[in-house]
Design a protein around this motif. Structure first.
Motif, PDB file in Angstrom:
ATOM      1  N   LEU A 239       2.331   1.021 -11.387  1.00  0.00           N
ATOM      2  CA  LEU A 239       1.750  -0.139 -11.050  1.00  0.00           C
ATOM      3  C   LEU A 239       2.574  -0.478  -9.610  1.00  0.00           C
ATOM      4  CD1 LEU A 239      -0.113  -0.157 -13.571  1.00  0.00           C
ATOM      5  CD2 LEU A 239       0.648  -2.694 -13.784  1.00  0.00           C
ATOM      6  N   GLU A 240       1.663  -1.053  -8.658  1.00  0.00           N
ATOM      7  CA  GLU A 240       2.445  -1.285  -7.439  1.00  0.00           C
ATOM      8  C   GLU A 240       1.683  -2.444  -6.801  1.00  0.00           C
ATOM      9  OE1 GLU A 240       3.297   1.446  -3.350  1.00  0.00           O
ATOM     10  OE2 GLU A 240       2.258   2.264  -5.117  1.00  0.00           O
ATOM     11  N   GLU A 241       2.512  -3.451  -6.051  1.00  0.00           N
ATOM     12  CA  GLU A 241       2.004  -4.496  -5.186  1.00  0.00           C
ATOM     13  C   GLU A 241       1.078  -3.662  -4.263  1.00  0.00           C
ATOM     14  OE1 GLU A 241       1.242  -7.165  -2.221  1.00  0.00           O
ATOM     15  OE2 GLU A 241       2.836  -5.675  -1.741  1.00  0.00           O
ATOM     16  N   TYR A 242      -0.116  -4.456  -3.855  1.00  0.00           N
ATOM     17  CA  TYR A 242      -1.116  -3.980  -3.040  1.00  0.00           C
ATOM     18  C   TYR A 242      -0.657  -3.489  -1.664  1.00  0.00           C
ATOM     19  CZ  TYR A 242      -5.312  -3.915  -0.348  1.00  0.00           C
ATOM     20  OH  TYR A 242      -6.137  -3.597   0.841  1.00  0.00           O
ATOM     21  N   GLU A 243      -0.042  -4.701  -1.101  1.00  0.00           N
ATOM     22  CA  GLU A 243       0.445  -4.447   0.518  1.00  0.00           C
ATOM     23  C   GLU A 243       1.402  -3.402   0.555  1.00  0.00           C
ATOM     24  OE1 GLU A 243      -1.117  -5.597   2.949  1.00  0.00           O
ATOM     25  OE2 GLU A 243      -2.266  -7.200   1.914  1.00  0.00           O
ATOM     26  N   HIS A 244       2.422  -3.255  -0.665  1.00  0.00           N
ATOM     27  CA  HIS A 244       3.318  -2.216  -0.633  1.00  0.00           C
ATOM     28  C   HIS A 244       2.704  -0.740  -0.581  1.00  0.00           C
ATOM     29  CE1 HIS A 244       6.485   0.401  -2.569  1.00  0.00           C
ATOM     30  NE2 HIS A 244       7.353  -0.646  -1.911  1.00  0.00           N
ATOM     31  N   ALA A 245       1.477  -0.550  -1.462  1.00  0.00           N
ATOM     32  CA  ALA A 245       0.792   0.583  -1.619  1.00  0.00           C
ATOM     33  C   ALA A 245       0.111   0.882  -0.329  1.00  0.00           C
ATOM     34  CB  ALA A 245      -0.010   0.581  -2.672  1.00  0.00           C
ATOM     35  N   VAL A 246      -0.222   0.061   0.303  1.00  0.00           N
ATOM     36  CA  VAL A 246      -1.144   0.308   1.657  1.00  0.00           C
ATOM     37  C   VAL A 246      -0.178   0.732   2.681  1.00  0.00           C
ATOM     38  CG1 VAL A 246      -2.529  -0.825   3.554  1.00  0.00           C
ATOM     39  CG2 VAL A 246      -2.923  -1.403   1.055  1.00  0.00           C
ATOM     40  N   LYS A 247       1.101   0.212   2.773  1.00  0.00           N
ATOM     41  CA  LYS A 247       1.850   0.248   3.558  1.00  0.00           C
ATOM     42  C   LYS A 247       2.585   1.677   3.588  1.00  0.00           C
ATOM     43  CE  LYS A 247       6.460  -1.499   5.758  1.00  0.00           C
ATOM     44  NZ  LYS A 247       7.378  -2.384   5.438  1.00  0.00           N
ATOM     45  N   ARG A 248       2.679   2.393   2.443  1.00  0.00           N
ATOM     46  CA  ARG A 248       3.222   3.587   2.274  1.00  0.00           C
ATOM     47  C   ARG A 248       2.120   4.668   2.263  1.00  0.00           C
ATOM     48  NH1 ARG A 248       3.627   6.038  -2.655  1.00  0.00           N
ATOM     49  NH2 ARG A 248       2.785   4.988  -4.600  1.00  0.00           N
ATOM     50  N   GLY A 249       0.835   4.175   2.512  1.00  0.00           N
ATOM     51  CA  GLY A 249      -0.303   5.194   2.387  1.00  0.00           C
ATOM     52  C   GLY A 249      -0.778   5.702   0.925  1.00  0.00           C
TER      53      GLY A 249
END
Length: 406
Positions: A239-249
């Motif tokens: 599970l991951e914070e959305y913006e964090h996931a987007v930032k790391r692709g």
């Protein structure tokens, strides 16, 4: 402002298969993983039925010292977690450089406790027990081992909530990330499958004795059901914070958007339609959805008379006349106990990713409570955007989760 929480990795080790692809095939084809364990009957069980779960071969993957401290369920959890991290694109260096948490559902570790007692009874010398059984026998065995193997330095605890343990672990991980306390958490559930783990449940006459045809023994919602079939393995999610996931692709598999819970406040083994209803409505309220928005419900339904009845009453109250399809994957897996709430999110995620609803196999005739339910008794090819997954356990603990396709 609350954060969005997404799933970026998933892993599974179960009687349906030991990776996501194999489990997808079993789910789609309605293939049962249940068989007969003669060793249980020889040990004194009324029922020898169980999910047949392969033990992983860890030599070459983990050093001997690490393997010594792994309980059976922690072995399964390692394999599921390894797959989940690989899917999420998380390698060893990332785990060393970043803070990642771990929350796992596990409510017993019987085999190591029994083995320790046996050694003491035979040898009368505690030095003969060794350190490995200590770490195997604690309820936190999964967390402590995953933390050590994967270098996890964030939140770290176990959830012991009977058969809702895996679901609550996901719900709590979701809350930690939603509140901005962690960016990423490994969560899930694990359950040992050895004969020592389930003898007390067998003593309650809780198990099906339909041993002439094991694959037809687990019959959620069916009028002729005669008890559950125990099973196990492990399921893991990143599970991951959305913006964090987007930032790391990262590839986002789904969003966790609702967690609901309740307690029945009644008898220690007594289910409740009211408790089920409250957990479901709370999860949907948290997600901002209504029964009309739900496409699929992975029911808790374990194939027991009372449990299925009370859940059916709550589902009838909420979903009769709605389009949501309902099935219990326990018809194929049996009851995976402490891992069930996590594995059923993984199973639902697989269905969501591949546009199908897995069947509630072995359903032949409804009883008065399941008659109105929109049960998928065959595989249905359909788009799934929003899923509700139920998990209920002894002690009156109830959990429900809502996940959405992005």
């Amino acid at each position: 402002m609350s954060k969005r929480v997404v799933i970026t990795g998933a892993g599974i080790w179960s009687c349906l298969g030991t990776n996501m692809e194999a489990v997808k095939e079993s789910l789609y084809n309605g293939k049962s993983g249940i068989g007969l364990d003669q060793d249980r009957l020889d040990y004194g069980y009324r029922s020898g039925l169980t999910g047949i779960v392969e033990r992983p071969q860890l030599k070459g993957l983990l050093d001997r010292r690490t393997r010594t401290g792994l309980s059976e369920e922690a072995e399964y959890a390692f394999m599921a977690s390894r797959e989940a991290f690989q899917m999420a694109g998380i390698d060893d260096q990332y785990l060393l450089d970043n803070e990642v948490g771990v929350i796992f559902g596990n409510d017993s570790s019987a085999s190591a406790v029994v083995e320790s007692a046996r050694i003491m009874a035979e040898k009368h010398d505690s030095a003969m027990i060794g350190s490995g059984l200590i770490f195997q026998g604690m309820n936190s065995t999964v967390n402590m081992n995953m933390n050590t193997i994967f270098h996890l330095r964030g939140v770290n605890f176990s959830v012991s909530s009977a058969c809702a343990s895996g679901s609550h672990s996901i719900g709590l991980a979701y809350m930690f990330i939603k509140q901005g306390l962690q960016d990423m958490i490994l969560c899930g559930g694990a359950q040992e499958v050895n004969k020592y783990a389930m003898s007390s449940f067998d003593a309650l006459n809780a198990f099906s004795v339909r041993m002439d045809d094991p694959t037809k023994a687990s019959r959620p919602f069916d009028k002729s059901r005669d008890g559950l079939v125990p099973s196990g393995g492990a399921a893991a999610l990143v599970l991951e914070e959305y913006e964090h996931a987007v930032k790391r692709g990262a590839t986002i598999l789904a969003e966790v958007c609702g967690y609901g819970f309740s307690s029945n406040g009644g008898g220690i083994s007594q289910p409740s339609d009211v408790g089920s209803f409250v957990a479901m409505t709370r999860a949907m309220g948290d997600a901002g959805v209504t029964p009309d928005d739900i496409d699929y419900i992975n029911a808790h339904a374990t194939s027991t008379q009372q449990g299925d009845m009370y859940e059916a009453m709550a589902l009838d109250r909420l979903f009769t006349g709605k389009h949501a399809l309902i099935s219990s994957t326990k018809s194929m897996t049996g009851h995976e106990c402490w891992m069930a709430g996590a594995s059923e999110i993984v199973y639902s995620l697989i269905m969501m990713q591949n546009n199908f609803v897995a069947p509630n196999i072995n359903f032949v005739e409804p009883d008065e409570y399941s008659a109105n339910l929109n049960l998928a008794t065959k595989t249905v090819d359909t788009e799934i955007k929003t899923v509700l997954s139920n998990s209920f356990g002894f002690g009156g603990t109830n959990s429900a989760l809502v996940i959405k396709r992005l």
